[in-house]
Design a protein around this motif. Structure first.
Motif, PDB file in Angstrom:
ATOM      1  N   MET A  12       0.816  -1.211   0.000  1.00 30.93           N
ATOM      2  CA  MET A  12       0.000   0.000   0.000  1.00 30.93           C
ATOM      3  C   MET A  12       0.852   1.264   0.000  1.00 30.93           C
ATOM      4  N   ARG A  32      -0.552  -4.050  -6.612  1.00 34.44           N
ATOM      5  CA  ARG A  32      -1.647  -4.175  -5.646  1.00 34.44           C
ATOM      6  C   ARG A  32      -2.887  -4.806  -6.264  1.00 34.44           C
ATOM      7  N   ASP A  33      -2.725  -5.400  -7.432  1.00 35.52           N
ATOM      8  CA  ASP A  33      -3.818  -6.089  -8.113  1.00 35.52           C
ATOM      9  C   ASP A  33      -3.494  -7.566  -8.237  1.00 35.52           C
ATOM     10  N   ARG A  57     -14.092   5.144  -5.444  1.00 34.64           N
ATOM     11  CA  ARG A  57     -12.800   5.460  -4.846  1.00 34.64           C
ATOM     12  C   ARG A  57     -12.417   4.320  -3.907  1.00 34.64           C
ATOM     13  N   ASP A  58     -11.167   4.270  -3.558  1.00 31.56           N
ATOM     14  CA  ASP A  58     -10.686   3.180  -2.715  1.00 31.56           C
ATOM     15  C   ASP A  58     -11.389   3.160  -1.362  1.00 31.56           C
ATOM     16  N   GLN A  79     -14.535  -1.628  -0.315  1.00 29.89           N
ATOM     17  CA  GLN A  79     -13.539  -2.608   0.109  1.00 29.89           C
ATOM     18  C   GLN A  79     -14.192  -3.982   0.071  1.00 29.89           C
ATOM     19  N   ASN A 136      -8.553  -6.754  -0.236  1.00 29.79           N
ATOM     20  CA  ASN A 136      -8.794  -5.370   0.162  1.00 29.79           C
ATOM     21  C   ASN A 136      -7.538  -4.782   0.800  1.00 29.79           C
ATOM     22  N   ARG A 137      -7.657  -3.581   1.354  1.00 31.62           N
ATOM     23  CA  ARG A 137      -6.484  -2.890   1.909  1.00 31.62           C
ATOM     24  C   ARG A 137      -5.784  -3.708   2.986  1.00 31.62           C
ATOM     25  N   ARG A 153      -5.473  -2.695  -3.476  1.00 33.74           N
ATOM     26  CA  ARG A 153      -6.305  -1.517  -3.669  1.00 33.74           C
ATOM     27  C   ARG A 153      -7.626  -1.946  -4.300  1.00 33.74           C
ATOM     28  N   TYR A 154      -8.571  -1.008  -4.405  1.00 34.11           N
ATOM     29  CA  TYR A 154      -9.811  -1.352  -5.089  1.00 34.11           C
ATOM     30  C   TYR A 154      -9.626  -1.237  -6.600  1.00 34.11           C
ATOM     31  N   THR A 155      -9.908  -2.321  -7.309  1.00 30.38           N
ATOM     32  CA  THR A 155      -9.962  -2.327  -8.773  1.00 30.38           C
ATOM     33  C   THR A 155     -11.062  -3.284  -9.193  1.00 30.38           C
TER      34      THR A 155
END
Length: 373
Positions: free
Chosen positions: A148, A191-192, A237-238, A242, A247-248, A253-255
């Protein structure tokens, strides 16, 4: 509009061998296609493709117990049967931020990652080579905060890219469901979780492949974010979404891809009563408590494969998952700010018989041959 490279994240690279079961492992287990074809095929189907109980060979429980004793595996068959990352990645080169020198890495403990394609190896250039907190520890010890806290910053040109020498080990091929030989490679943000079957491209053995990358960034203005709710602006948005998984808290990240992965995991755990292989994380820290059900095998794996065919299908409600921010099941939408990677590949025959003995690649290949002979 164009943006400076300082705003671009250099991607991670997931490399997946077509072969997901090493022949030497089958032989060590006492399995082969000449004398035990039925048992060998059932073994791979049961753990990797799915198999009905009615197809079970005679005395299968005894055979399976003997296999487990010979291999001494303490994880799922799929995780232990695939090519290891040190066996695959003979050399990786990267230009270090600290010194500005192109540096070679061999016998490095790159992260084993689990995707929709199977067991793969993943390179995180910034974390593996540059980040002071992670560059000297195994990738399995990376923590969610390390992912992150990644910062953008890429450089132009081949010398500023990532180069790797990979061994396909064709002599180890035994996984019959895939007819070809080579690798499937996917690029994604660190982060994906890449969807390799959708994002991946093939690398053929005996070639040198150049991958040119173009990054397109999309952003949503602050005015649009404040004026429209997520369903009207068609993005999150992130801090607004979630998903239950990826998730975080686990370094993601959020995708859209992470959201669809989470949706599929939830569906499989609910309908098949097992966890898909790709629900496992590569990091020991991130992986804690993330898998609560046994890995899908046998008939459960057939159930999983039936779900996988409909990846992201709106009619099957595989485009939504529990949102921990709202505690509602919300539809997966695109992230409001994201970077899309577009690639162009070209290749030439490798190696050149005239120049190969003078290259350092030659030493890595000879060392590999010496280690297996």
């Amino acid at each position: 509009t164009t943006a400076p490279l300082s705003q671009v994240f250099f991607p991670s690279v997931a490399i997946c061998n077509f072969n997901q079961v090493k022949l030497s492992l089958l032989e060590k287990a006492g399995m082969n296609f000449d004398t035990k074809q039925e048992e060998t095929k059932y073994l791979m189907n049961y753990f990797l493709q799915g198999a009905n109980k009615s197809q079970e060979p005679e005395n299968w429980n005894i055979t399976l117990e003997n296999i487990q004793n010979k291999l001494g595996w303490n994880e799922s068959f799929a995780k232990s049967a695939a090519q290891s990352c040190p066996e695959m990645l003979l050399e990786v080169t990267w230009r270090l931020n600290e010194t500005g020198k192109v540096t070679s890495f061999a016998n490095y403990a790159f992260q084993k990652t689990y995707t929709d394609y199977g067991v793969c190896c993943r390179i995180f250039p910034q974390l593996d080579f540059d980040n002071p907190a992670t560059k000297d520890i195994p990738a399995s010890q990376y923590q969610s905060e390390d992912f992150m806290n990644l910062k953008p910053g890429a450089r132009n040109g081949v010398k500023n890219g990532l180069t790797f020498l990979i061994d396909v080990e064709t002599y180890e091929y035994s996984f019959f469901p895939r007819s070809g030989k080579g690798f499937s490679v996917a690029l994604s943000d660190s982060r994906d979780r890449p969807v390799v079957r959708q994002q991946g491209f093939y690398i053929q053995p005996g070639t040198e492949t150049l991958v040119s990358m173009q990054v397109t960034g999309s952003t949503t203005t602050p005015d649009a974010i404040s004026f429209f709710p997520p369903t009207k602006r068609n993005c999150y948005r992130d801090i607004e979404f979630q998903p239950l998984y990826f998730n975080r808290s686990t370094g993601f990240r959020y995708t859209m891809s992470n959201c669809l992965y989470a949706s599929m995991i939830h569906e499989v755990e609910s309908a098949c009563n097992c966890s898909p292989l790709f629900s496992s994380m590569g990091s020991d820290d991130v992986n804690k408590g993330s898998v609560v059900k046994p890995t899908c095998e046998g008939e459960q794996l057939l159930c999983l494969n039936n779900k996988m065919i409909n990846w992201g299908d709106k009619k099957k409600e595989l485009d939504r998952v529990l949102n921990l921010e709202t505690n509602n099941v919300d539809e997966c939408l695109q992230a409001c700010d994201f970077q899309r990677i577009n690639i162009v590949t070209s290749s030439s025959t490798y190696p050149s018989s005239n120049t190969f003995p003078d290259r350092k690649d030659f030493c890595f290949v000879v060392n590999k041959i010496a280690s297996i002979c």
